[in-house]
Design a protein around this motif. Sequence first.
Motif, PDB file in Angstrom:
ATOM      1  N   ARG A  88      59.040  29.691 -37.814  1.00  0.00           N
ATOM      2  CA  ARG A  88      57.594  31.297 -37.855  1.00  0.00           C
ATOM      3  C   ARG A  88      58.850  31.859 -39.229  1.00  0.00           C
ATOM      4  O   ARG A  88      57.340  32.926 -39.507  1.00  0.00           O
ATOM      5  CB  ARG A  88      57.197  31.492 -37.166  1.00  0.00           C
ATOM      6  N   ILE A  89      59.659  32.865 -38.731  1.00  0.00           N
ATOM      7  CA  ILE A  89      59.505  33.981 -39.259  1.00  0.00           C
ATOM      8  C   ILE A  89      60.264  32.926 -40.582  1.00  0.00           C
ATOM      9  O   ILE A  89      59.669  34.060 -41.679  1.00  0.00           O
ATOM     10  CB  ILE A  89      61.434  33.668 -38.697  1.00  0.00           C
ATOM     11  N   ILE A  90      61.054  31.800 -40.989  1.00  0.00           N
ATOM     12  CA  ILE A  90      60.136  31.505 -42.304  1.00  0.00           C
ATOM     13  C   ILE A  90      59.817  30.707 -42.931  1.00  0.00           C
ATOM     14  O   ILE A  90      59.586  32.063 -44.453  1.00  0.00           O
ATOM     15  CB  ILE A  90      61.936  30.087 -42.277  1.00  0.00           C
TER      16      ILE A  90
ATOM     17  N   GLU B 120      62.547  38.344 -47.367  1.00  0.00           N
ATOM     18  CA  GLU B 120      61.861  39.410 -46.636  1.00  0.00           C
ATOM     19  C   GLU B 120      60.137  39.124 -46.665  1.00  0.00           C
ATOM     20  O   GLU B 120      60.244  37.966 -47.224  1.00  0.00           O
ATOM     21  CB  GLU B 120      62.108  41.506 -48.565  1.00  0.00           C
ATOM     22  N   LEU B 121      60.041  40.327 -45.791  1.00  0.00           N
ATOM     23  CA  LEU B 121      58.252  39.842 -45.657  1.00  0.00           C
ATOM     24  C   LEU B 121      57.216  40.551 -46.509  1.00  0.00           C
ATOM     25  O   LEU B 121      57.792  41.194 -47.356  1.00  0.00           O
ATOM     26  CB  LEU B 121      58.221  41.073 -44.382  1.00  0.00           C
ATOM     27  N   PRO B 122      56.539  39.540 -46.810  1.00  0.00           N
ATOM     28  CA  PRO B 122      55.838  39.857 -48.161  1.00  0.00           C
ATOM     29  C   PRO B 122      55.034  41.320 -47.558  1.00  0.00           C
ATOM     30  O   PRO B 122      54.465  41.711 -46.780  1.00  0.00           O
ATOM     31  CB  PRO B 122      54.854  38.420 -47.514  1.00  0.00           C
ATOM     32  N   ARG B 123      55.031  42.073 -48.841  1.00  0.00           N
ATOM     33  CA  ARG B 123      54.021  43.194 -48.979  1.00  0.00           C
ATOM     34  C   ARG B 123      52.609  43.185 -47.864  1.00  0.00           C
ATOM     35  O   ARG B 123      51.875  41.916 -47.925  1.00  0.00           O
ATOM     36  CB  ARG B 123      53.303  43.454 -50.571  1.00  0.00           C
ATOM     37  N   GLY B 124      52.189  43.777 -47.022  1.00  0.00           N
ATOM     38  CA  GLY B 124      50.920  43.885 -46.544  1.00  0.00           C
ATOM     39  C   GLY B 124      50.620  42.859 -45.131  1.00  0.00           C
ATOM     40  O   GLY B 124      49.891  42.710 -44.770  1.00  0.00           O
TER      41      GLY B 124
END
Length: 187
Positions: free
Chosen positions: A153-155, A163-167
């Motif tokens: 889930r994290i991947i 990094e997490l995507p914008r939004g």
Amino acid sequence: MTANEDQEMELEALRSIYEGDECFKELSPVSFQLRIGDLEDSKAFILDITWPEAYPVTGPQISLDGFFNNRIIPEIKQLILSKLAEQVEANLGDAMTYTLFEWAKENQEALMENHRPVVTAVTLTSSGEAIPNAVTAKKKERKEQLTKAQKRRIISRTDNKGELPRGWNWIDVIKQLSKTGGGKDDD
């Protein structure tokens, strides 16, 4: 009186004497345990007494084999059992379970005066000295372990840079309005 009648009378007496005592446990109508000393006391032990069929004409079986007693060295256990055997011989023919329990309570300090808790694991130093592992081992800081599903889930939420995507934590406005009823107002 027969042996069974004596046992029934003694059982009734033990139940009334030790009623509500957290140290006493009746395992069966012929088997009893009593903790001698407080739980936190390193010199505490549990005394098991089991009546054979011919009790009190014959002595009860006395044991210190309970898990609680594993910290007591065998020599001390043998001393306690031999002293209790002397008490059994002195009281043979009479109801003696209460007498044995109380004798053990009164003589706990004398019975356990040479007691040193058993060390379960030791480490030998280069000079041949034995040191308990509890002293030499430092507590390792445990990291929180993630399951495979949690790692996936994290991947799946991150991009190739980690990094997490914008939004990623934005709400879907359409779904939110449909849940809250943000439709036209009927005036």
